[in-house]
Design a protein around this motif. Structure first.
Motif, mmCIF file in Angstrom:
data_model
loop_
_atom_site.group_PDB
_atom_site.id
_atom_site.type_symbol
_atom_site.label_atom_id
_atom_site.label_comp_id
_atom_site.label_asym_id
_atom_site.label_seq_id
_atom_site.Cartn_x
_atom_site.Cartn_y
_atom_site.Cartn_z
ATOM 1 N N HIS A 4 0.835 -1.187 0.000
ATOM 2 C CA HIS A 4 0.000 0.000 0.000
ATOM 3 C C HIS A 4 0.881 1.251 0.000
ATOM 4 N N LYS A 7 2.325 1.797 -3.384
ATOM 5 C CA LYS A 7 1.333 2.364 -4.290
ATOM 6 C C LYS A 7 1.186 3.864 -4.058
ATOM 7 N N LEU A 8 1.067 4.238 -2.765
ATOM 8 C CA LEU A 8 0.913 5.650 -2.420
ATOM 9 C C LEU A 8 2.078 6.450 -2.969
ATOM 10 N N ASN A 11 2.024 6.598 -6.785
ATOM 11 C CA ASN A 11 1.011 7.501 -7.309
ATOM 12 C C ASN A 11 1.335 8.961 -7.029
ATOM 13 N N ARG A 12 2.207 9.180 -6.081
ATOM 14 C CA ARG A 12 2.641 10.562 -5.802
ATOM 15 C C ARG A 12 4.079 10.755 -6.276
ATOM 16 N N GLU A 324 -6.626 13.142 4.586
ATOM 17 C CA GLU A 324 -6.360 11.704 4.415
ATOM 18 C C GLU A 324 -6.142 11.031 5.771
ATOM 19 N N VAL A 327 -9.438 10.540 7.406
ATOM 20 C CA VAL A 327 -10.175 9.423 6.804
ATOM 21 C C VAL A 327 -9.645 8.103 7.348
ATOM 22 N N ILE B 95 -9.299 9.254 -1.007
ATOM 23 C CA ILE B 95 -7.898 9.681 -1.069
ATOM 24 C C ILE B 95 -7.503 9.807 -2.539
ATOM 25 N N ASP B 97 -4.848 10.112 -4.194
ATOM 26 C CA ASP B 97 -3.661 9.452 -4.744
ATOM 27 C C ASP B 97 -3.845 7.952 -4.894
ATOM 28 N N LEU B 98 -5.022 7.466 -4.528
ATOM 29 C CA LEU B 98 -5.232 6.020 -4.612
ATOM 30 C C LEU B 98 -6.352 5.698 -5.588
ATOM 31 N N SER B 99 -6.225 4.570 -6.254
ATOM 32 C CA SER B 99 -7.272 4.133 -7.176
ATOM 33 C C SER B 99 -8.520 3.780 -6.378
ATOM 34 N N ASP B 102 -8.022 0.671 -4.332
ATOM 35 C CA ASP B 102 -7.158 0.888 -3.164
ATOM 36 C C ASP B 102 -7.878 1.695 -2.091
ATOM 37 N N PHE B 138 -9.201 6.694 -10.901
ATOM 38 C CA PHE B 138 -8.867 7.498 -9.729
ATOM 39 C C PHE B 138 -10.067 8.374 -9.395
#
Ligand SMILES: Nc1ncnc2c1ncn2[C@@H]1O[C@H](COP(=O)(O)OP(=O)(O)OP(=O)(O)O)[C@@H](O)[C@H]1O
Ligand SMILES: [Mg+2]
Lengths: 416, 221
Positions: A4, A7-8, A11-12, A324, A327, B95, B97-99, B102, B138
């Motif tokens: 995870h 992935k984060l 994606n950034r 985030e 959440v 979020i 930045d996450l699919s 995810d 996304f």
């Protein structure tokens, strides 16, 4: 969870590329500094092969009336004309006697180049079809006692080498390994396969092996070394210009002045310069340490800047991701989970940068660029770099991670 | 399912004290679909946050399945939120930045669940809200209604027994709002999930089994 985080980070990647390259550069710099330091420490801890306390070096040269020409006892003639016999041997014996006669002198030997003299005589020869490079000095038989050289195999020079028609040598264990491998070198000939010029070569014979001889002192990496025996009658002796003197403990500058004065009385056409080897060794150490220290300070500064930068970027990332965090808290992350996420992200980024750095520095051993550095030092330097970089990342992440735990979920989720 | 006894919530900021809730008593039974209504600022979100264990009351007690949770540690509260409660917000809070997939997996990250199982559960939850085809998108590539469906999938992926929704249709047009409420209704019907929904829309409130009205931090009905 690691996946995870990957992935984060992936994606950034825009935002993270900067952080990763910052860590990458820091890795390279740290690696350079740490291996350099380890390399020097490991050299420093190696045996020196001789003891220079209470030993002074003496240099002699013809008074400068020929336009600054650096020369030896012979003036400049001997080098140009081939002389089989040394015409200056009586004078050389007499000068050594003058020195030995001083009550403060325990023993003295002719030798050149002297330890810590910065002059380096290297030989490169084809021996048993391999190229062997080594440094060397020539000396008379007293040198062993003057310098406290330890013989590990065979023997030291002795009068039985006189007129034997060969050049007697004592070599270091490192040179023995290089030239002879596992064979016992004692008594073996160490003559080049053939001369570069085609002339017949006089035999060099290994009579003994010494533990080490690192001529320039503790910081000198070069341990592939040989001492060649000087015979007064031989031609190499005619150009000798150095003497090593072991003085009684507590001898001071007045002793130095007295010895040079008596030498000057015996040979008024020469000038003499005498210096304790300890002083030269200290000079060498400083000369060696100065650039490393400078480099180290620059690297430390850079590392500090990188650390500040990382902390700042992480801090900023936490504050911009409060939503985030809220959440995640609402979904069941505990404060500890949030803390570890912040730390984990930086550790993952560090891992990426470190992997890239390892790939780069592994090119050195693969391309055989290590030089005199041992693989052990390389591996230790690499491990130390990795550990310190993870340590650095952890320290940088600690504060922002704590900040992340203080995010109040209800407040983080309130504002739209 | 959840019970509030004489709950008070006071916000203190630089000399100003705001009493957001006072003297609230409330009990919600297993399987109920409750709506909360009231004017802006009356404390609906505050109430929902307290029920969702995102915040602690200043006074009074909250009990979940008969056990008081007011003094629980951060860790055990996190665990309760993770296992028993699902949250849906007015502004989705995905979020970016996450699919989609995810995002939906997030609650399962904080449990001991393997990656494959996590993925399967997330896909099932997306199936449930009719968005299985968008799992690799996304959030920014989805419409508001689709984002809210993803948020619902995320809220239900861990199969919580209590679902809290704070104005889930507030940012959506009425057609999309109806779809969302239909999905929520379906959940209570099929899964017996207890549902508490804050709404301003009487039309949506009518679809629930009970409506709680708030005014100025107090429960009025
Ligand atoms: N963190 C806080 N600090 C100070 N006051 C707060 C805080 N959170 C809420 N309040 C106050 O508490 C009261 C209740 O707020 P709450 O968000 O629960 O209202 P609401 O009923 O959800 O309103 P809306 O319908 O607009 O969402 C408001 O007066 C608000 O200003
Ligand atoms: Mg609200």
């Amino acid at each position: 969870m690691i996946r995870h985080l990957f992935k984060l980070i992936w994606n950034r990647k825009r935002a993270n590329a900067l952080v990763i390259s910052e860590i990458f550069v820091c890795f390279l710099v740290l690696f350079a500094v740490l291996t350099q330091i380890l390399y020097n420490v490991s050299n420093y801890r190696k045996p020196l092969g001789f003891a220079y306390a209470n030993v002074s070096g003496l240099n002699l040269r013809l008074q400068d009336n020929e336009g600054g020409r650096q020369t030896s006892l012979t003036g400049s003639a001997a080098m140009s004309e081939p002389v089989a016999e040394n015409p200056y041997q009586d004078r050389q014996r007499a000068l050594l006697q003058v020195v030995k006669a001083d009550p403060a002198v325990e023993d003295a030997a002719w030798a050149a180049p002297l330890p810590m003299s910065h002059s380096n005589e290297t030989r490169s020869l084809m021996f048993r079809k391999h190229r062997v490079r080594y440094s060397m000095a020539r000396c008379t038989d007293e040198y062993k006692d003057v310098m406290g050289i330890e013989i590990t195999r065979g023997r030291w020079f002795s009068p039985e080498d006189d007129g034997g028609g060969y050049e007697a040598m004592v070599i270091t264990e490192a040179l023995a390994r290089l030239a002879f491998g596992d064979e016992d070198p004692v008594g073996k000939s160490f003559t080049a396969d053939r001369s570069e010029s085609g002339e017949p070569l006089p035999e060099k014979r290994v009579v003994g092996v010494m533990g080490a001889f690192r001529q320039e002192g503790e910081m000198d990496a070069q341990d592939v070394y040989a001492l060649s025996r000087l015979e007064y009658s031989g031609r190499p002796m005619s150009s000798i210009d150095g003497m090593a003197l072991r003085l009684k403990p507590g001898s001071d500058a007045s002793v130095e002045a007295r010895i040079t004065a008596s030498l000057l009385a015996a040979a008024p056409d020469f000038s003499f310069r005498m210096e304790p080897l300890e002083a030269a060794a200290e000079f060498n150490r400083r000369a060696f340490m100065a650039p490393i220290a400078l480099f180290g300070v620059v690297a430390l500064f850079l590392t500090f800047m990188v650390a500040l930068g990382l902390s700042g970027v992480l801090w900023q990332s936490v504050t911009s991701r409060i939503r985030e965090i809220g959440v995640r808290r609402a979904m069941g992350a505990s404060a500890q989970d949030v803390r570890w996420q912040v730390i984990g992200e930086l550790l993952v980024m560090s891992t990426i940068a470190i992997l890239a750095g390892v790939v780069v520095v592994l090119q050195f051993p693969f391309l055989d660029l290590l030089g005199a550095m041992s693989r052990g030092v390389f591996v230790a330097g690499l491990s130390l770099t990795i550990v310190s970089l993870y340590g650095l990342a952890l320290v940088c992440a600690l504060h922002p991670a704590r900040l992340a735990t203080t995010v109040h979920p209800a407040e983080a989720l309130r504002y739209e | 399912m959840i019970r509030l006894d004489d709950v008070e919530k006071v916000y203190r900021t630089d000399r100003i004290e705001t009493v957001a809730l006072s003297g609230v008593n409330l009990e919600i039974e297993e399987g109920e679909f409750v709506s909360i209504m009231g004017p802006s600022g009356c404390g609906k979100s505050t109430l929902l946050h307290l029920m969702g264990l995102l915040d602690a009351p200043s006074k009074g007690t909250i009990s979940l399945s008969g056990a008081p949770v007011t003094d629980a540690s951060d860790k055990s509260l996190a665990r309760l939120r993770n296992e028993s409660i699902g949250f849906v917000f007015q502004s989705f809070h995905l979020i970016p930045d996450l699919s989609v997939l995810d995002n939906v997996e997030i609650p399962l990250l904080y449990r001991r669940v393997g990656a494959a199982e996590r993925r399967k559960a997330a896909e099932a939850a997306l199936e449930r809200v009719g968005l299985a085809a968008r799992k690799h998108h996304f959030p920014s590539q989805l419409s508001g209604g689709q984002q809210q469906r993803v948020a619902i999938a995320r809220a239900i992926v861990g199969k919580p027994r209590l679902l809290l929704a704070d104005e889930p249709t507030g940012n959506l047009d009425s057609q999309m709002g109806d779809d969302i409420v239909a999905i929520l209704q379906d959940l209570t019907a099929q899964e017996k999930t207890t549902l508490v929904m804050v709404t301003h829309d009487p039309r949506q409130a009518e679809k629930t089994t009970r409506t709680i009205r708030m005014f100025d931090g107090r429960r009025v009905s």
